[in-house]
Every structure is written in C-alpha cells, then in structure tokens.
Design a protein around this motif. Structure first.
Motif, PDB file in Angstrom:
ATOM      1  N   ARG A   1       0.831  -1.207   0.000  1.00 26.08           N
ATOM      2  CA  ARG A   1       0.000   0.000   0.000  1.00 26.08           C
ATOM      3  C   ARG A   1       0.869   1.262   0.000  1.00 26.08           C
ATOM      4  O   ARG A   1       0.532   2.251  -0.637  1.00 26.08           O
ATOM      5  CB  ARG A   1      -0.929  -0.024   1.213  1.00 26.08           C
ATOM      6  N   THR A   2       1.990   1.209   0.702  1.00 22.12           N
ATOM      7  CA  THR A   2       2.915   2.348   0.703  1.00 22.12           C
ATOM      8  C   THR A   2       3.468   2.588  -0.690  1.00 22.12           C
ATOM      9  O   THR A   2       3.560   3.739  -1.156  1.00 22.12           O
ATOM     10  CB  THR A   2       4.073   2.106   1.687  1.00 22.12           C
ATOM     11  N   ASP A   3       3.836   1.511  -1.380  1.00 25.80           N
ATOM     12  CA  ASP A   3       4.321   1.653  -2.759  1.00 25.80           C
ATOM     13  C   ASP A   3       3.257   2.291  -3.649  1.00 25.80           C
ATOM     14  O   ASP A   3       3.576   3.130  -4.512  1.00 25.80           O
ATOM     15  CB  ASP A   3       4.707   0.290  -3.324  1.00 25.80           C
ATOM     16  N   LEU A   4       2.008   1.902  -3.454  1.00 25.86           N
ATOM     17  CA  LEU A   4       0.923   2.458  -4.260  1.00 25.86           C
ATOM     18  C   LEU A   4       0.740   3.959  -3.982  1.00 25.86           C
ATOM     19  O   LEU A   4       0.568   4.751  -4.910  1.00 25.86           O
ATOM     20  CB  LEU A   4      -0.377   1.704  -3.976  1.00 25.86           C
ATOM     21  N   LEU A   5       0.778   4.325  -2.707  1.00 29.20           N
ATOM     22  CA  LEU A   5       0.615   5.740  -2.350  1.00 29.20           C
ATOM     23  C   LEU A   5       1.749   6.580  -2.933  1.00 29.20           C
ATOM     24  O   LEU A   5       1.521   7.656  -3.495  1.00 29.20           O
ATOM     25  CB  LEU A   5       0.602   5.910  -0.830  1.00 29.20           C
ATOM     26  N   PHE A   6       2.955   6.096  -2.759  1.00 28.62           N
ATOM     27  CA  PHE A   6       4.127   6.830  -3.236  1.00 28.62           C
ATOM     28  C   PHE A   6       4.130   6.904  -4.761  1.00 28.62           C
ATOM     29  O   PHE A   6       4.444   7.946  -5.352  1.00 28.62           O
ATOM     30  CB  PHE A   6       5.387   6.149  -2.723  1.00 28.62           C
ATOM     31  N   GLY A   7       3.766   5.797  -5.393  1.00 30.95           N
ATOM     32  CA  GLY A   7       3.711   5.774  -6.857  1.00 30.95           C
ATOM     33  C   GLY A   7       2.654   6.711  -7.405  1.00 30.95           C
ATOM     34  O   GLY A   7       2.866   7.389  -8.421  1.00 30.95           O
ATOM     35  N   LEU A   8       1.510   6.776  -6.736  1.00 26.79           N
ATOM     36  CA  LEU A   8       0.459   7.700  -7.171  1.00 26.79           C
ATOM     37  C   LEU A   8       0.937   9.139  -7.067  1.00 26.79           C
ATOM     38  O   LEU A   8       0.714   9.952  -7.971  1.00 26.79           O
ATOM     39  CB  LEU A   8      -0.794   7.501  -6.322  1.00 26.79           C
ATOM     40  N   THR A   9       1.596   9.466  -5.971  1.00 25.00           N
ATOM     41  CA  THR A   9       2.100  10.827  -5.799  1.00 25.00           C
ATOM     42  C   THR A   9       3.072  11.196  -6.917  1.00 25.00           C
ATOM     43  O   THR A   9       2.965  12.267  -7.524  1.00 25.00           O
ATOM     44  CB  THR A   9       2.791  10.976  -4.430  1.00 25.00           C
ATOM     45  N   GLU A  10       4.014  10.317  -7.211  1.00 23.95           N
ATOM     46  CA  GLU A  10       5.002  10.625  -8.236  1.00 23.95           C
ATOM     47  C   GLU A  10       4.447  10.516  -9.659  1.00 23.95           C
ATOM     48  O   GLU A  10       5.097  10.967 -10.604  1.00 23.95           O
ATOM     49  CB  GLU A  10       6.224   9.707  -8.075  1.00 23.95           C
ATOM     50  N   SER A  11       3.246   9.965  -9.812  1.00 26.61           N
ATOM     51  CA  SER A  11       2.655   9.883 -11.157  1.00 26.61           C
ATOM     52  C   SER A  11       2.345  11.259 -11.724  1.00 26.61           C
ATOM     53  O   SER A  11       2.139  11.400 -12.935  1.00 26.61           O
ATOM     54  CB  SER A  11       1.375   9.037 -11.124  1.00 26.61           C
ATOM     55  N   VAL A  12       2.339  12.288 -10.882  1.00 29.05           N
ATOM     56  CA  VAL A  12       2.109  13.640 -11.400  1.00 29.05           C
ATOM     57  C   VAL A  12       3.223  14.054 -12.348  1.00 29.05           C
ATOM     58  O   VAL A  12       3.045  14.953 -13.174  1.00 29.05           O
ATOM     59  CB  VAL A  12       1.970  14.670 -10.265  1.00 29.05           C
ATOM     60  N   ILE A  13       4.371  13.413 -12.242  1.00 30.63           N
ATOM     61  CA  ILE A  13       5.473  13.677 -13.168  1.00 30.63           C
ATOM     62  C   ILE A  13       5.035  13.378 -14.588  1.00 30.63           C
ATOM     63  O   ILE A  13       5.264  14.170 -15.514  1.00 30.63           O
ATOM     64  CB  ILE A  13       6.694  12.816 -12.787  1.00 30.63           C
ATOM     65  N   LEU A  14       4.385  12.227 -14.777  1.00 34.86           N
ATOM     66  CA  LEU A  14       3.923  11.844 -16.115  1.00 34.86           C
ATOM     67  C   LEU A  14       2.745  12.701 -16.559  1.00 34.86           C
ATOM     68  O   LEU A  14       2.628  13.046 -17.748  1.00 34.86           O
ATOM     69  CB  LEU A  14       3.537  10.369 -16.119  1.00 34.86           C
ATOM     70  N   ILE A  15       1.865  13.043 -15.623  1.00 35.80           N
ATOM     71  CA  ILE A  15       0.733  13.900 -15.963  1.00 35.80           C
ATOM     72  C   ILE A  15       1.229  15.260 -16.428  1.00 35.80           C
ATOM     73  O   ILE A  15       0.758  15.808 -17.428  1.00 35.80           O
ATOM     74  CB  ILE A  15      -0.211  14.053 -14.755  1.00 35.80           C
ATOM     75  N   ARG A  16       2.196  15.793 -15.711  1.00 32.22           N
ATOM     76  CA  ARG A  16       2.731  17.108 -16.088  1.00 32.22           C
ATOM     77  C   ARG A  16       3.456  17.045 -17.429  1.00 32.22           C
ATOM     78  O   ARG A  16       3.415  17.995 -18.202  1.00 32.22           O
ATOM     79  CB  ARG A  16       3.687  17.610 -15.001  1.00 32.22           C
ATOM     80  N   ARG A  17       4.120  15.923 -17.702  1.00 29.28           N
ATOM     81  CA  ARG A  17       4.813  15.801 -18.990  1.00 29.28           C
ATOM     82  C   ARG A  17       3.811  15.768 -20.138  1.00 29.28           C
ATOM     83  O   ARG A  17       4.046  16.353 -21.195  1.00 29.28           O
ATOM     84  CB  ARG A  17       5.678  14.540 -19.010  1.00 29.28           C
ATOM     85  N   ALA A  18       2.688  15.079 -19.921  1.00 23.05           N
ATOM     86  CA  ALA A  18       1.672  15.004 -20.970  1.00 23.05           C
ATOM     87  C   ALA A  18       0.867  16.287 -21.092  1.00 23.05           C
ATOM     88  O   ALA A  18       0.386  16.626 -22.183  1.00 23.05           O
ATOM     89  CB  ALA A  18       0.733  13.830 -20.688  1.00 23.05           C
ATOM     90  N   ASP A  19       0.705  16.999 -19.970  1.00 24.14           N
ATOM     91  CA  ASP A  19      -0.115  18.217 -19.958  1.00 24.14           C
ATOM     92  C   ASP A  19       0.561  19.265 -19.083  1.00 24.14           C
ATOM     93  O   ASP A  19       0.186  19.457 -17.935  1.00 24.14           O
ATOM     94  CB  ASP A  19      -1.516  17.892 -19.428  1.00 24.14           C
ATOM     95  N   PRO A  20       1.568  19.963 -19.625  1.00 25.85           N
ATOM     96  CA  PRO A  20       2.314  20.939 -18.828  1.00 25.85           C
ATOM     97  C   PRO A  20       1.455  22.067 -18.266  1.00 25.85           C
ATOM     98  O   PRO A  20       1.837  22.694 -17.271  1.00 25.85           O
ATOM     99  CB  PRO A  20       3.345  21.485 -19.822  1.00 25.85           C
ATOM    100  N   ALA A  21       0.314  22.332 -18.885  1.00 26.37           N
ATOM    101  CA  ALA A  21      -0.529  23.443 -18.443  1.00 26.37           C
ATOM    102  C   ALA A  21      -1.495  23.047 -17.332  1.00 26.37           C
ATOM    103  O   ALA A  21      -2.261  23.889 -16.855  1.00 26.37           O
ATOM    104  CB  ALA A  21      -1.309  24.003 -19.631  1.00 26.37           C
ATOM    105  N   ARG A  22      -1.470  21.788 -16.901  1.00 27.32           N
ATOM    106  CA  ARG A  22      -2.397  21.327 -15.867  1.00 27.32           C
ATOM    107  C   ARG A  22      -2.207  22.148 -14.588  1.00 27.32           C
ATOM    108  O   ARG A  22      -1.079  22.394 -14.169  1.00 27.32           O
ATOM    109  CB  ARG A  22      -2.169  19.841 -15.583  1.00 27.32           C
TER     110      ARG A  22
END
Length: 227
Positions: A168-189
């Motif tokens: 569960r800790t891995d999932l929480l941490f991974g979700l938090t860092e997934s914003v890196i990919l979101i920002r790469r796909a949509d820098p204006a988010r």
C-alpha cells in the motif's frame, strides 16, 4: 530581485546571461534543468550547460566534476525539501495521521510541480539507476518510508499486515510521483488542483472512507498553513 553577485576571480564568463542574482553554481543548475528537460540529458553536453549559464566550460568544473554530478544535484534537490516536510509531519503526532498523510502528499505534488521545468521526468533516465545516484535513491527511500509510517498510523493502515502495508505504501508513493507523467503530458495542468486531487486519492487508497475526506482535507490544509 537582488543585484547580481560579484564573480570570483579565475572563473570568467564566456557570455552574459540576463541578471539573475544567482551564484554561479546555481546558474549551472538552472541552465542544466532547462537543457536536460527540453533537449534531453544525453543530447546536452557540459559545454552547452556552461554556455547557457554564461560560463566557460573549464569554470563549470569548479562546481561540478561532470554532467552526472549536475544531474545528481538536480535530482536530490527535488526530494530533500519533501523529506524535510515529511519528517516534520511524522513528528507532529498531535494531528491525525490521515491528515498528515494528506498534507505530505499535497506538499510533495506541489514541490514536484514547482518551477518551469519538469525535473521529476529525469527520474526515468536509465543513467539514474547507477551507483552515482545513490544519495538521491537513499533520500527518496527515506521519503517513501515517511509515507509508510504515516499510513501505519491511520486506522485502516494499522489493520494491515507488514506485506500489505509495504504494498500500500508503494501504491501511495507511486500515485504521488505519477504527477510527473501527468505534467509531462499536460504541462498546463493546474498544479494546485492536481495536488488536492492526488492527496484525496491517496487517502482513498489508504482506506479512508469518503465521508471523512472533507474533514481530513481541511485538517491537512491547516497543517500546511502552519508550516
């Protein structure tokens, strides 16, 4: 804005950058952040970084012994502030662990989205898996451990076994860092909205019921405001 700092003798500039007030080392990091994220790490030479920073290439080596050292400093700079906040939140045992977990995730996302360049995307470089980046990985591991400690302090987390808690800790941490990919796909988010949405989602993954979410969000925001 403070006036530009005086240059040290023996470290002449190759060309002038716009006055920034940064020390030469910080100018190198700023130039590298721009070039590594816009042109690519492999395609960027130390000469290009030095020129963008307004320094001669030889002068750059007064501050870093090469391109890997510059990348390591950039990466460490993305996690150390989060670790400091995480340690503070872990120590604030008077607040609910759920609210502290929300605050940690929110602050982490905010820091990852801060600045003009998506430095978190550099985490994905294959070069980062080498021993040269051991300090970065150590700090990042300590940060993830803080997520795990806060999760274990929540009511749902306290009921988990060791293996499930680690997952569960891995999932929480991974979700938090997934914003890196979101920002790469949509820098204006919108970074603020992204931070709130991600922190809310982290609590749901942690097992917090929907009916408690609004209250814990408010408490988490109060914790951040008090820092």
């Amino acid at each position: 804005m403070s006036p530009p700092t005086t240059r040290k003798v023996g470290r002449p500039r190759a060309q002038e950058r716009p006055a920034s007030g940064l020390e030469p080392r910080e100018e190198v990091l700023a130039a590298a952040a721009e070039l590594f994220t816009t042109h690519g790490y492999t395609a960027t030479s130390t000469r290009a970084v030095a020129e963008r920073a307004g320094l001669r290439q030889a002068s750059l080596y007064h501050y870093f012994d090469g391109k890997e050292a510059i990348l390591a400093a950039l990466l460490e700079g993305t996690v150390r502030p989060s670790l400091e906040i995480a340690r503070d939140l872990v120590a604030r045992t008077g607040a609910a662990a759920e609210a502290r977990l929300w605050a940690l995730c929110h602050s982490d996302v905010t820091l990852l989205c801060r600045g003009p360049y998506n430095l978190g995307a550099l985490y994905l470089l294959p070069e980062v898996q080498t021993e040269r980046f051991g300090v970065f990985h150590q700090v990042r591991t300590e940060l993830k451990a803080c997520y795990g400690e806060l999760l274990a302090g929540t009511e749902p987390g306290a009921a988990l076994g060791a293996e499930e808690l680690a997952l569960r800790t891995d999932l929480l941490f991974g979700l938090t860092e997934s914003v890196i990919l979101i920002r790469r796909a949509d820098p204006a988010r919108d970074a603020s909205a992204l931070a709130v949405a991600t922190a809310d989602a982290v609590l749901r993954i942690a097992g917090v019921p929907q009916r408690s979410l609004a209250r814990l969000r408010r408490e988490g925001q109060q914790l951040l405001a008090a820092q």
